[in-house]
Design an enzyme around this catalytic site. Sequence first.
Site, PDB file in Angstrom:
ATOM      1  N   LYS A  13      -9.956  -5.481  -0.012  1.00  0.00           N
ATOM      2  CA  LYS A  13      -9.150  -5.225   1.187  1.00  0.00           C
ATOM      3  C   LYS A  13      -9.057  -3.731   1.455  1.00  0.00           C
ATOM      4  O   LYS A  13      -9.173  -3.289   2.599  1.00  0.00           O
ATOM      5  CB  LYS A  13      -7.719  -5.750   0.984  1.00  0.00           C
ATOM      6  CG  LYS A  13      -7.546  -7.248   0.956  1.00  0.00           C
ATOM      7  CD  LYS A  13      -6.041  -7.525   0.849  1.00  0.00           C
ATOM      8  CE  LYS A  13      -5.690  -8.965   0.691  1.00  0.00           C
ATOM      9  NZ  LYS A  13      -4.232  -9.165   0.573  1.00  0.00           N
ATOM     10  N   ASP A  70      -1.531  -9.968   4.041  1.00  0.00           N
ATOM     11  CA  ASP A  70      -1.539 -11.224   3.292  1.00  0.00           C
ATOM     12  C   ASP A  70      -2.541 -12.137   3.979  1.00  0.00           C
ATOM     13  O   ASP A  70      -2.490 -12.340   5.190  1.00  0.00           O
ATOM     14  CB  ASP A  70      -0.163 -11.893   3.233  1.00  0.00           C
ATOM     15  CG  ASP A  70      -0.154 -12.931   2.123  1.00  0.00           C
ATOM     16  OD1 ASP A  70      -0.083 -12.540   0.944  1.00  0.00           O
ATOM     17  OD2 ASP A  70      -0.257 -14.137   2.411  1.00  0.00           O
TER      18      ASP A  70
HETATM   19  P1  ITT Z   1      -2.565  -8.090  -2.610  1.00  0.00           P
HETATM   20  O1  ITT Z   1      -1.454  -9.123  -2.583  1.00  0.00           O
HETATM   21  O2  ITT Z   1      -2.317  -7.002  -3.613  1.00  0.00           O
HETATM   22  O3  ITT Z   1      -2.894  -7.564  -1.250  1.00  0.00           O
HETATM   23  P2  ITT Z   1      -4.287 -10.353  -3.214  1.00  0.00           P
HETATM   24  O4  ITT Z   1      -5.749 -10.477  -3.461  1.00  0.00           O
HETATM   25  O5  ITT Z   1      -3.360 -11.027  -4.210  1.00  0.00           O
HETATM   26  O6  ITT Z   1      -3.928  -8.788  -3.116  1.00  0.00           O
HETATM   27  P3  ITT Z   1      -3.414 -12.151  -1.126  1.00  0.00           P
HETATM   28  O7  ITT Z   1      -2.237 -12.676  -1.856  1.00  0.00           O
HETATM   29  O8  ITT Z   1      -3.263 -11.838   0.331  1.00  0.00           O
HETATM   30  O9  ITT Z   1      -3.955 -10.799  -1.755  1.00  0.00           O
HETATM   31  O10 ITT Z   1      -4.606 -13.160  -1.329  1.00  0.00           O
HETATM   32  C1  ITT Z   1      -5.685 -13.094  -0.509  1.00  0.00           C
HETATM   33  C2  ITT Z   1      -6.854 -13.851  -1.130  1.00  0.00           C
HETATM   34  O11 ITT Z   1      -7.531 -14.554  -0.076  1.00  0.00           O
HETATM   35  C3  ITT Z   1      -7.856 -12.889  -1.714  1.00  0.00           C
HETATM   36  O12 ITT Z   1      -7.581 -12.620  -3.089  1.00  0.00           O
HETATM   37  C4  ITT Z   1      -9.161 -13.643  -1.492  1.00  0.00           C
HETATM   38  O13 ITT Z   1      -9.342 -14.603  -2.488  1.00  0.00           O
HETATM   39  C5  ITT Z   1      -8.913 -14.385  -0.183  1.00  0.00           C
HETATM   40  N1  ITT Z   1      -9.394 -13.576   0.968  1.00  0.00           N
HETATM   41  C6  ITT Z   1      -8.634 -12.946   1.909  1.00  0.00           C
HETATM   42  N2  ITT Z   1      -9.397 -12.275   2.775  1.00  0.00           N
HETATM   43  C7  ITT Z   1     -10.662 -12.464   2.382  1.00  0.00           C
HETATM   44  C8  ITT Z   1     -11.902 -12.000   2.864  1.00  0.00           C
HETATM   45  O14 ITT Z   1     -11.987 -11.167   3.897  1.00  0.00           O
HETATM   46  N3  ITT Z   1     -12.992 -12.387   2.216  1.00  0.00           N
HETATM   47  C9  ITT Z   1     -12.936 -13.198   1.162  1.00  0.00           C
HETATM   48  N4  ITT Z   1     -11.815 -13.671   0.617  1.00  0.00           N
HETATM   49  C10 ITT Z   1     -10.665 -13.309   1.233  1.00  0.00           C
END
Ligand code: ITT
Length: 199
Positions: A13, A70
């Site tokens: 991200k 998120d």
């Molecule tokens: P932060 O909370 O620290 O931001 P996180 O990875 O835990 O990090 P989220 O709770 O928002 O973030 O989970 C998002 C998940 O969704 C991420 O870990 C990926 O598995 C998936 N995801 C989101 N956007 C994506 C993308 O552009 N490409 C691939 N997978 C994605």
Amino acid sequence: MRTIIVATQNEGKVKEIKKMMEDLKVEVKTMGEVGIDIDIEENGKTFVENAIIKAETLKEYTDAIILADDSGLEIDYLNKEPGVYSARYLGKDTSYVVKNQMILDKLKGVPKEKRTARFVCAMAAAARNLPTLTTQGTIEGYIGYEAKGTNGFGYDPIFYVEAFNTSTADMSSELKNEISHRGNALRQMKEKLKELLEA
Ligand code: ITT
């Protein structure tokens, strides 16, 4: 110059968001770069709720603007799973090579028209003494029959976009940012932030 702290521990991200913020006249930092290391319980029921929880928790630690993301993958055949649980789905420490294969196995034999899915991204920007801003973006696609591509992160190798006939991991970062859930949410947020920064 105002500072925006990108409130995420997810390197994938960070890369995408930093690249898309290059044209804003602000200093963009990660939590690591400013020494904030806090684990936040994401107990919201929706992407927007979780983005607000992250941004509003962290704004108490700084004078900068906090930008939280998120996001997740909704697979229609799996009743919109993994959804808000995307990061934790099938085990937080399970590799995405394994997770993606497990999803392909769950959808074995399922015809293309039932493999529809979407990435959703909610963003929240918060700062002390400012109203919290939120935006949301989505990208529609389907779960392919094999993992493809090495760009991006997470579920990108199995998420295919019809118009390009390939996965978001098989696209350049420029193309993904142009069409993605995150690109869409961030473009809207940049417009809202501009108004706020110029006010
Ligand atoms: P932060 O909370 O620290 O931001 P996180 O990875 O835990 O990090 P989220 O709770 O928002 O973030 O989970 C998002 C998940 O969704 C991420 O870990 C990926 O598995 C998936 N995801 C989101 N956007 C994506 C993308 O552009 N490409 C691939 N997978 C994605």
